[in-house]
Design a protein around this motif. Sequence first.
Motif, PDB file in Angstrom:
ATOM      1  N   PRO A  76       5.668   2.763  -4.005  1.00  0.00           N
ATOM      2  CA  PRO A  76       5.374   3.561  -5.205  1.00  0.00           C
ATOM      3  C   PRO A  76       4.511   2.770  -6.191  1.00  0.00           C
ATOM      4  O   PRO A  76       4.494   1.534  -6.180  1.00  0.00           O
ATOM      5  CB  PRO A  76       6.771   3.832  -5.789  1.00  0.00           C
ATOM      6  CG  PRO A  76       7.708   3.682  -4.642  1.00  0.00           C
ATOM      7  CD  PRO A  76       7.110   2.620  -3.773  1.00  0.00           C
ATOM      8  N   GLU A  77       3.828   3.497  -7.058  1.00  0.00           N
ATOM      9  CA  GLU A  77       2.915   2.859  -8.022  1.00  0.00           C
ATOM     10  C   GLU A  77       3.666   1.898  -8.961  1.00  0.00           C
ATOM     11  O   GLU A  77       3.123   0.865  -9.362  1.00  0.00           O
ATOM     12  CB  GLU A  77       2.199   3.932  -8.842  1.00  0.00           C
ATOM     13  CG  GLU A  77       1.197   4.738  -8.025  1.00  0.00           C
ATOM     14  CD  GLU A  77       0.444   5.739  -8.880  1.00  0.00           C
ATOM     15  OE1 GLU A  77       0.730   5.792 -10.108  1.00  0.00           O
ATOM     16  OE2 GLU A  77      -0.421   6.442  -8.341  1.00  0.00           O
ATOM     17  N   VAL A  78       4.897   2.251  -9.289  1.00  0.00           N
ATOM     18  CA  VAL A  78       5.674   1.368 -10.186  1.00  0.00           C
ATOM     19  C   VAL A  78       5.915   0.022  -9.524  1.00  0.00           C
ATOM     20  O   VAL A  78       5.776  -1.038 -10.154  1.00  0.00           O
ATOM     21  CB  VAL A  78       7.022   2.041 -10.540  1.00  0.00           C
ATOM     22  CG1 VAL A  78       7.880   1.089 -11.366  1.00  0.00           C
ATOM     23  CG2 VAL A  78       6.797   3.335 -11.302  1.00  0.00           C
TER      24      VAL A  78
ATOM     25  N   LYS B 242       0.828  -1.211   0.000  1.00  0.00           N
ATOM     26  CA  LYS B 242       0.000   0.000   0.000  1.00  0.00           C
ATOM     27  C   LYS B 242       0.857   1.252   0.000  1.00  0.00           C
ATOM     28  O   LYS B 242       0.523   2.256  -0.658  1.00  0.00           O
ATOM     29  CB  LYS B 242      -0.918   0.001   1.223  1.00  0.00           C
ATOM     30  CG  LYS B 242      -2.107  -0.940   1.094  1.00  0.00           C
ATOM     31  CD  LYS B 242      -2.991  -0.845   2.311  1.00  0.00           C
ATOM     32  CE  LYS B 242      -4.210  -1.763   2.190  1.00  0.00           C
ATOM     33  NZ  LYS B 242      -5.084  -1.652   3.390  1.00  0.00           N
TER      34      LYS B 242
ATOM     35  N   GLN C 113       4.098  -1.349  -7.146  1.00  0.00           N
ATOM     36  CA  GLN C 113       2.807  -2.036  -7.062  1.00  0.00           C
ATOM     37  C   GLN C 113       2.455  -2.694  -8.405  1.00  0.00           C
ATOM     38  O   GLN C 113       1.981  -3.841  -8.456  1.00  0.00           O
ATOM     39  CB  GLN C 113       1.719  -1.042  -6.666  1.00  0.00           C
ATOM     40  CG  GLN C 113       1.833  -0.517  -5.243  1.00  0.00           C
ATOM     41  CD  GLN C 113       0.754   0.491  -4.922  1.00  0.00           C
ATOM     42  OE1 GLN C 113      -0.088   0.797  -5.762  1.00  0.00           O
ATOM     43  NE2 GLN C 113       0.771   0.995  -3.689  1.00  0.00           N
ATOM     44  N   PHE C 114       2.719  -1.956  -9.497  1.00  0.00           N
ATOM     45  CA  PHE C 114       2.435  -2.496 -10.836  1.00  0.00           C
ATOM     46  C   PHE C 114       3.291  -3.723 -11.125  1.00  0.00           C
ATOM     47  O   PHE C 114       2.794  -4.733 -11.645  1.00  0.00           O
ATOM     48  CB  PHE C 114       2.684  -1.415 -11.893  1.00  0.00           C
ATOM     49  CG  PHE C 114       2.614  -1.921 -13.299  1.00  0.00           C
ATOM     50  CD1 PHE C 114       1.382  -2.193 -13.902  1.00  0.00           C
ATOM     51  CD2 PHE C 114       3.773  -2.174 -14.024  1.00  0.00           C
ATOM     52  CE1 PHE C 114       1.315  -2.672 -15.194  1.00  0.00           C
ATOM     53  CE2 PHE C 114       3.710  -2.660 -15.314  1.00  0.00           C
ATOM     54  CZ  PHE C 114       2.474  -2.903 -15.903  1.00  0.00           C
TER      55      PHE C 114
END
Length: 368
Positions: A16-18, A13, A20-21
Motif C-alpha cells: 500500500p502507498e502508506v 511495489k 511505501q511512504f
Amino acid sequence: MVNLYQNIVDYLKNAPEVIQFLWALITTLILIICSLILYLKHSRSRLRIKERIQKVYQKKYESDLIEYLYAGNEDNEISVEQQQIVNYFKKCSTNRLKRKLIITTLLKLRNEISGETADAIQKLYYQTEMMNSAAAKLKHKKWNVVARAINELTQFEIKEVHDQIIQLINHPKREVRKEIQMYLVKLFHFEGLDFLNILTTPLSEWDQIQLLEILQKFDDQEIPDITNWLNSSNDSVAFFALKLAKIYNQFEAKDAIISLLYHPEKEMRIEAIGVLSHMGAIEAVAILKNNFDQLSLDEQIAFFKMMENMHEAHDEEFIIPFMNHVNFDIRVSAMKIVKAIEIKKPNAFKIIPSEKKYPENTALIKAS
C-alpha cells in the motif's frame, strides 16, 4: 542475494502507498542521521586540529612577547630584535585567528603585571598597528564587530579614539552602547559621564548599576555638576542622576531635585522624594504637605516615610488625623511620628491621644 533484493523491490511495489511512504521516510531519516554523524566526526576532528594549532601559535607568541620585553635597551629605543618581533606580529595580525591569539596573549600578560612592563605591552599594541585596525572597525556595518573593537580599545586603555567612539553613543544596538559607556567611564571616570548630555536612548537599570560600580572604584574624583542630567528629557538619565545625587550627597543639586516633585512621571516623583529624604531637604516637606491631596497613594507613603526622620513638633496636628488612615503603611508611619513627637516633649510619659478617640491605635502605640 539477487533474489532477496528482487523480493524486496516486488514487496514495495505491491505494498500500500502508506507502507511505501513509511519506508521512504525511514530510508531518508537513516541517510540524514548517517550524514550528521559523519559531519560531527569531521567537525570534531577540525576543532581538535584548530586547538592544537592555536596552542602552538599562542606558545610562540608568548615566547616572542617575553623576548620583546627583554630585548630593549637603556635608551628606550626599539632594538633590532624588537623591530623584528613587531614586524612579525604586524604580519600575523592580518589573519583574524592569529590576531585574536596575539590580543589574548598581550592582555593576559598585561593583566598579570604593571608598571613599565605593562606600558611596553601597550606600546607594542601601537607599534603593530593593531590599534589602527580596531579603530577602523568602529565604522563597520556589523554591530558585533563594532562592539568587539570598542571592548578591545577599552582593555588597552586607548584614549585617542574618544571622539570617534562618543559619536556612536546613540547606536541602535544596546550591546554597542553598553561597550561605549564602559569605555568612557573606565578610561575617563566621572568626566566620561559627559555622554549623558547627548544620550537619547534608554539607560537601562542594569547599565546604571554597572556604571555606578565602576565609578565607586575611583577615589578623590571631582563629581561634575549633575543639574543638566536631572533636567534631562531622557527620563533614564534623570533617574541615574538621582542615584548619583544620593550616593555622592550632591546637596548643591537640591533645587533641581525639588523641581522633579512636579515631574509628569510618578516613579520620578517618588524617587525624588526618597533622595530629598536622604539629604534631609526640609524645604521639600512643606511643598509635599501643601500638595498632599494631589499626591498619589505611593507618593503619600513615600512622604510619610520621609516625615519619620524629618518631622517637627508643629507637624503633630497635621499627622494625627492619618493615624486612622485606610492604608496600613501611612497609618503605621503616622503613629511612629506622633509617638516620636510626644517623647520629645518635656515631661512626656505617654501618648496624648485618648483611648476613646483612638482606641485601636493606643494599644499599638503602647506596645511599640
